[in-house]
Design an enzyme around this catalytic site. Structure first.
Site, PDB file in Angstrom:
ATOM      1  CG  ASP A   1      -8.043  29.209  -7.236  1.00 31.61           C
ATOM      2  OD1 ASP A   1      -7.638  28.188  -7.936  1.00 31.61           O
ATOM      3  OD2 ASP A   1      -9.067  29.273  -6.735  1.00 31.61           O
TER       4      ASP A   1
ATOM      5  CG  HIS B   1      -7.009  27.715 -11.808  1.00 31.49           C
ATOM      6  ND1 HIS B   1      -8.181  27.969 -11.114  1.00 31.49           N
ATOM      7  CD2 HIS B   1      -7.213  27.135 -12.954  1.00 31.49           C
ATOM      8  CE1 HIS B   1      -9.450  27.520 -12.058  1.00 31.49           C
ATOM      9  NE2 HIS B   1      -8.545  26.970 -12.924  1.00 31.49           N
TER      10      HIS B   1
ATOM     11  CG  ASP C   1     -12.056  25.421  -5.782  1.00 29.44           C
ATOM     12  OD1 ASP C   1     -11.935  26.396  -5.368  1.00 29.44           O
ATOM     13  OD2 ASP C   1     -12.155  25.082  -7.107  1.00 29.44           O
TER      14      ASP C   1
ATOM     15  CG  HIS D   1      -8.127  25.621  -3.302  1.00 33.45           C
ATOM     16  ND1 HIS D   1      -7.534  25.557  -4.338  1.00 33.45           N
ATOM     17  CD2 HIS D   1      -9.147  26.847  -3.572  1.00 33.45           C
ATOM     18  CE1 HIS D   1      -8.315  26.114  -5.492  1.00 33.45           C
ATOM     19  NE2 HIS D   1      -9.063  27.039  -4.708  1.00 33.45           N
TER      20      HIS D   1
HETATM   21  O1  DOR Z   1     -15.072  26.939  -9.702  1.00 31.53           O
HETATM   22  C1  DOR Z   1     -14.286  27.863  -9.343  1.00 31.53           C
HETATM   23  N1  DOR Z   1     -14.737  28.578  -8.448  1.00 31.53           N
HETATM   24  N2  DOR Z   1     -13.005  27.520  -9.701  1.00 31.53           N
HETATM   25  C2  DOR Z   1     -12.182  28.717  -9.183  1.00 31.53           C
HETATM   26  O2  DOR Z   1     -10.993  28.231  -9.433  1.00 31.53           O
HETATM   27  C3  DOR Z   1     -12.655  29.732  -8.696  1.00 31.53           C
HETATM   28  C4  DOR Z   1     -14.030  29.541  -7.870  1.00 31.53           C
HETATM   29  C5  DOR Z   1     -14.459  30.847  -7.396  1.00 31.53           C
HETATM   30  O3  DOR Z   1     -13.735  31.603  -6.912  1.00 31.53           O
HETATM   31  O4  DOR Z   1     -15.809  31.040  -7.265  1.00 31.53           O
END
Ligand code: DOR
Length: 454
Positions: free
Chosen positions: A158, A185, A324, A66
């Site tokens: 997501d 998500h 992430d 991720h």
């Molecule tokens: O904090 C986040 N940033 N959570 C997400 O689900 C998407 C991500 C982003 O793409 O910046």
């Protein structure tokens, strides 16, 4: 490009796929693992380079299922080139890119684009995750079969949940036929609304809209029901609340095909950090202080949540860690907390921050290696098996790290374009020394002494 043979001499070798944990050597020939164990200097292949890895840990390269590489469309935040160089520095040899790009990855042409760009630019292996819904709009399923044929390894919208329960049901049904997971998500947006951080004392103090834990838990519960209904493969992205853990535990006990990931920040820091000053005491924080680099979706939560997530990871209720990695340009964070973009740049701090659990005696080192290698590979399926082991004949994707080396996080030294980390100035213990993909060294730290053995 063919790599020359390498003998990695003397590290502690941890291979969580076989349970191997011993000091030894690794011989790499033609980009493959050729031997593991005590290896004599006699009879090494011609041109073999020996690297001295005494005192280091060697394990299969980390797999991140991720991260956000921002290409196409947001190259001012990250590119495949910069993001994969950051990944290599973080010890990752395989990473999965989320599809919230512009255009989103909802048709085969964008998957092809990613494959060609990765072949030309990437320092590590890049696997595309494709959208669940056309345009990530949550209304109509993307052509999942076409996307799977083009090379997508999972499906996700997501950044946003798959909010429509029937769409999620259909996606899970298709996941069964395609053999690929749906990564959701989980946030009930009717509950999270305009929230920008966790609901609780810190949000009240700052006067910010909070996101209740129930926003995550309600959707996880819904998705588990849908996984049961369809038999599909459900993967829960970035679990952040203590209350999500018993839901996952029960789903696993009932034999459902449900897996989950947790991020380094949700395992190590709390909503207290929103006040700035690296989690300083609330009373020491100025009345107006806040740090937008802590703004992330799902949000940082309480110590009680952190403790429950660490325990769930140790017990295997949560299968793996995922970064992430969400790089942003400076202006997206130099603003009010409400206006700031959600996301943390994680790839280069991931190992150091998660080793904290090992140094605190909360997780064994082999278990941490498992959660960064075998864990994500088993979520993604058999295509990743060879990348999570040091078995002879598998690709030599290897990371060497010093679990005890202390360093201070300086975002300006990140290879990622995203400097948005709440860990600036924090001392982490544990650093990657070198990363190999197919036996080629794709990263070597400036302080490495690997050349010493000549
Ligand atoms: O904090 C986040 N940033 N959570 C997400 O689900 C998407 C991500 C982003 O793409 O910046």
């Amino acid at each position: 490009m063919q790599s020359s043979p390498i003998l990695i001499k003397g590290p502690r070798i941890i291979d969580a796929s076989s349970g191997l944990d011993q000091v030894g050597d690794i011989l790499v020939v033609d980009g493959m693992i050729a031997a593991v164990g005590p290896i004599s200097q006699d009879g090494l292949p011609d041109g073999c380079r020996t690297v001295d890895a005494t005192g280091l840990v060697a394990c299969p390269g980390f797999i991140d299922l991720h991260c956000h590489l921002r290409e196409p469309g947001f190259e001012f935040k990250e590119t495949i080139a910069s993001g994969t160089r950051a990944a290599a520095k973080g010890g990752f040899t395989s990473i999965c890119a989320m599809p919230n790009t512009d255009p989103p990855v909802d048709n085969a042409a964008v998957v092809d684009f990613l494959r060609f760009r990765s072949q030309a630019e990437a320092a590590v292996r890049v696997f595309p995750i494709a959208c669940v819904s056309k345009g990530r709009l949550g209304r109509e399923l993307a052509d999942m079969e076409e996307l799977a044929s083009a090379g997508a390894v999972a499906f996700s919208d997501d950044g946003d949940p798959v909010y429509d329960a029937n769409l999620m049901r259909l996606a899970l049904a298709y996941s069964l036929d395609l053999g690929l997971p749906i990564t959701n998500h989980c946030q009930d947006i009717a509950l999270s609304r305009n929230g920008v951080m966790a609901e609780g004392a810190v949000a009240s103090r700052l006067g910010l809209d909070g996101i209740p834990a129930a926003a995550e838990e309600a959707m996880i519960a819904r998705d588990i029901s849908l996984a049961e209904l369809t038999g599909g493969r459900l993967h829960i992205a970035h679990v952040s609340t203590a209350g999500s853990v018993p839901l996952l535990r029960q789903a696993k006990e009932r034999g459902l095909r449900v897996t989950a990931e947790v991020c380094p920040h949700h395992l190590t820091i709390t909503d207290q950090w929103v006040l700035g000053g690296n989690g300083m005491d609330a009373d020491a924080a100025g009345p107006l202080s806040y740090d937008t680099s802590t703004k992330v979706y799902p949000p940082l939560r309480t110590q009680r949540d952190v403790d429950a997530l660490v325990q769930a990871l140790a017990e295997g209720v949560i299968d793996c860690i995922a970064t992430d990695h969400a790089p942003h340009d400076a202006t997206s964070k130099q603003c009010t907390y409400q206006e700031a973009a959600f996301g943390i740049s994680v790839l280069e701090t991931a190992l150091g921050s998660t080793l904290q659990m090992v140094h605190q005696g909360l997780l064994s080192l082999p278990d941490l290696v498992h959660r960064w290698t075998v864990g994500p590979a088993s979520v993604l399926g058999s295509a990743f098996d060879g990348f999570a082991s040091l078995d002879i004949g598998t690709p030599a994707d290897v990371v060497l790290f010093d679990p005890d080396r202390e360093w201070v996080v300086n975002p300006q030294e990140f290879l990622s374009q995203g400097k948005n980390t709440p860990l600036a100035g924090v001392t982490l213990k544990g650093q990657v020394v070198a990363t190999f993909v197919d036996g080629r060294m794709v990263y070597e730290s400036e302080t490495s002494k690997l050349g010493a053995a000549g």
